[in-house]
Design a protein around this motif. Sequence first.
Motif, PDB file in Angstrom:
ATOM      1  N   UNK A  53     125.225 -29.567 102.629  1.00 15.62           N
ATOM      2  CA  UNK A  53     125.855 -30.730 103.250  1.00 15.62           C
ATOM      3  C   UNK A  53     126.256 -30.460 104.685  1.00 15.62           C
ATOM      4  N   UNK A  54     126.821 -29.284 104.932  1.00 20.22           N
ATOM      5  CA  UNK A  54     127.216 -28.913 106.285  1.00 20.22           C
ATOM      6  C   UNK A  54     126.021 -28.885 107.232  1.00 20.22           C
ATOM      7  N   UNK A  55     125.018 -28.086 106.874  1.00 15.51           N
ATOM      8  CA  UNK A  55     123.887 -27.845 107.772  1.00 15.51           C
ATOM      9  C   UNK A  55     123.073 -29.105 108.037  1.00 15.51           C
ATOM     10  N   UNK A 110     132.334 -32.404 110.376  1.00 16.74           N
ATOM     11  CA  UNK A 110     132.803 -33.038 111.615  1.00 16.74           C
ATOM     12  C   UNK A 110     133.788 -32.167 112.387  1.00 16.74           C
ATOM     13  N   UNK A 111     134.567 -31.357 111.687  1.00 16.33           N
ATOM     14  CA  UNK A 111     135.613 -30.590 112.348  1.00 16.33           C
ATOM     15  C   UNK A 111     135.090 -29.630 113.392  1.00 16.33           C
ATOM     16  N   UNK A 112     134.172 -28.761 112.982  1.00 14.44           N
ATOM     17  CA  UNK A 112     133.667 -27.750 113.913  1.00 14.44           C
ATOM     18  C   UNK A 112     132.803 -28.365 115.007  1.00 14.44           C
ATOM     19  N   UNK A 113     132.006 -29.368 114.662  1.00 16.87           N
ATOM     20  CA  UNK A 113     131.139 -30.003 115.662  1.00 16.87           C
ATOM     21  C   UNK A 113     131.965 -30.758 116.699  1.00 16.87           C
ATOM     22  N   UNK A 114     132.926 -31.540 116.232  1.00 21.15           N
ATOM     23  CA  UNK A 114     133.731 -32.344 117.154  1.00 21.15           C
ATOM     24  C   UNK A 114     134.639 -31.495 118.027  1.00 21.15           C
ATOM     25  N   UNK A 218     121.863 -16.563 119.523  1.00 17.47           N
ATOM     26  CA  UNK A 218     122.893 -15.515 119.543  1.00 17.47           C
ATOM     27  C   UNK A 218     123.918 -15.791 118.454  1.00 17.47           C
ATOM     28  N   UNK A 219     124.389 -17.030 118.422  1.00 17.44           N
ATOM     29  CA  UNK A 219     125.353 -17.428 117.388  1.00 17.44           C
ATOM     30  C   UNK A 219     124.746 -17.298 115.993  1.00 17.44           C
ATOM     31  N   UNK A 220     123.475 -17.712 115.849  1.00 20.25           N
ATOM     32  CA  UNK A 220     122.816 -17.690 114.550  1.00 20.25           C
ATOM     33  C   UNK A 220     122.647 -16.272 114.006  1.00 20.25           C
ATOM     34  N   UNK A 221     122.184 -15.351 114.852  1.00 25.46           N
ATOM     35  CA  UNK A 221     121.959 -13.985 114.381  1.00 25.46           C
ATOM     36  C   UNK A 221     123.283 -13.242 114.166  1.00 25.46           C
ATOM     37  N   UNK A 344     123.376 -26.817 117.609  1.00 33.48           N
ATOM     38  CA  UNK A 344     123.593 -25.368 117.650  1.00 33.48           C
ATOM     39  C   UNK A 344     124.314 -24.887 116.401  1.00 33.48           C
ATOM     40  N   UNK A 345     125.253 -25.686 115.894  1.00 35.06           N
ATOM     41  CA  UNK A 345     125.952 -25.328 114.660  1.00 35.06           C
ATOM     42  C   UNK A 345     124.993 -25.285 113.478  1.00 35.06           C
TER      43      UNK A 345
END
Length: 397
Positions: A53-55, A110-114, A218-221, A344-345
């Motif tokens: 759901x997140x991704x 929504x929290x992290x994206x916003x 970078x964030x992903x790895x 990116x998230x």
Amino acid sequence: MQAKKPSNLLLGVASGISPFGMAIAIPTLESFSQLYQAPYSTVQFIISAYLLGLASSMPLVGFLSDKIGRRPVLISGLILFVIASIFCSTTDSLNSLIFWRVIQGIGASVGSVMSRAMIRDVSNASETARSLSRVTAIMGISPMIAPVIGGIGYQIFGNPNGIFIITAAIGILVLTAILLLLPETRNAALLESTSKEPWSDKYRYLLGSKVFVGSSLIYAFTTGAFFAILAVASTVFYNDLGIDSAGFGFIWGGLTILYTVSAFMAGTLSSKYGLMKVLLFGVLLNVIAGLLFYSLVKVFDVTLISVIVPLVIMFFAHGYIVPMSLAQAVSARPEIAGSSSGLSSAIGLVIGGMFSILSGLVFDGRLLPIALIVSASTILCGLSYFLVLSGKRKNTA
């Protein structure tokens, strides 16, 4: 006119909803297995459904926030999170619970994206890095306390579904605070100036940007290394080091605190030395930690030193990497900060999840294959930095 700056504390708490919703269920999986008379492998879908759901929703969430504003999307997502939490707490079917966990994950996204988009709305690149370091540090506390709260909740309610009463209550509290305290930050003038540009062109721009793609990787790895370790950590600590769940929780909590402290430090240092230099320091330290992890396990096998020392260095490095890479990913075009943040998230979560799956597939009781995966992830993180650097040089040429 620039929008009023939102509270980093409130954005950090809102960002913490997504990892909290995932981690709170971890200590109750065995109880869910008994409740629904289902194998543990099936019950684990309670976690993976939430991650799905997140991704899957993050790019859409970011897109919608660029179109209609940050507050409406954030408020709608939290309402959905609360509703799904209530259904999760009352369902008597595992399939139904898994379905509502997907919906809960969509709401939590929504929290992290916003938070990232809203910070970029009111800040330049340097200020974004500093503010995101604060938000990341606050958010980092969430997965540390969630399993503890989940265990306590299970004891109080006597039913594993009771933990979702807690997520609903927290969702309501955060929603109330946002309704009362959080301003809209989306710049209407920027929206008007880009309204005629097809959104496919905007995503094409992002995916063609070395800075955006490199920062996202970078964030992903970095996430991948963390997930690869997390997938087997408790088992390794118990079987190879003789450390029970309480001891593991204490050590993991200490590592999380270290991550939180380093994230705060990264924000302060970015103002003095610049985002890219702080990011480079974190990436180099991360590569050293990954190579050291593999080398120590290869030479000395699994010992407290060969495991803890690399993890301490790695968690410290991650506190530098995560806010700087996420700030860089949303820095290029502020008018599509929501889309940048969401995409990116999602990239980070999907690739991180793949490393978790790979770790679970190759784990046969030996830590060395996992150390190799972690080491490879840190090297790929380092290579991604050069992609960002190449894009930065091209943009300034």
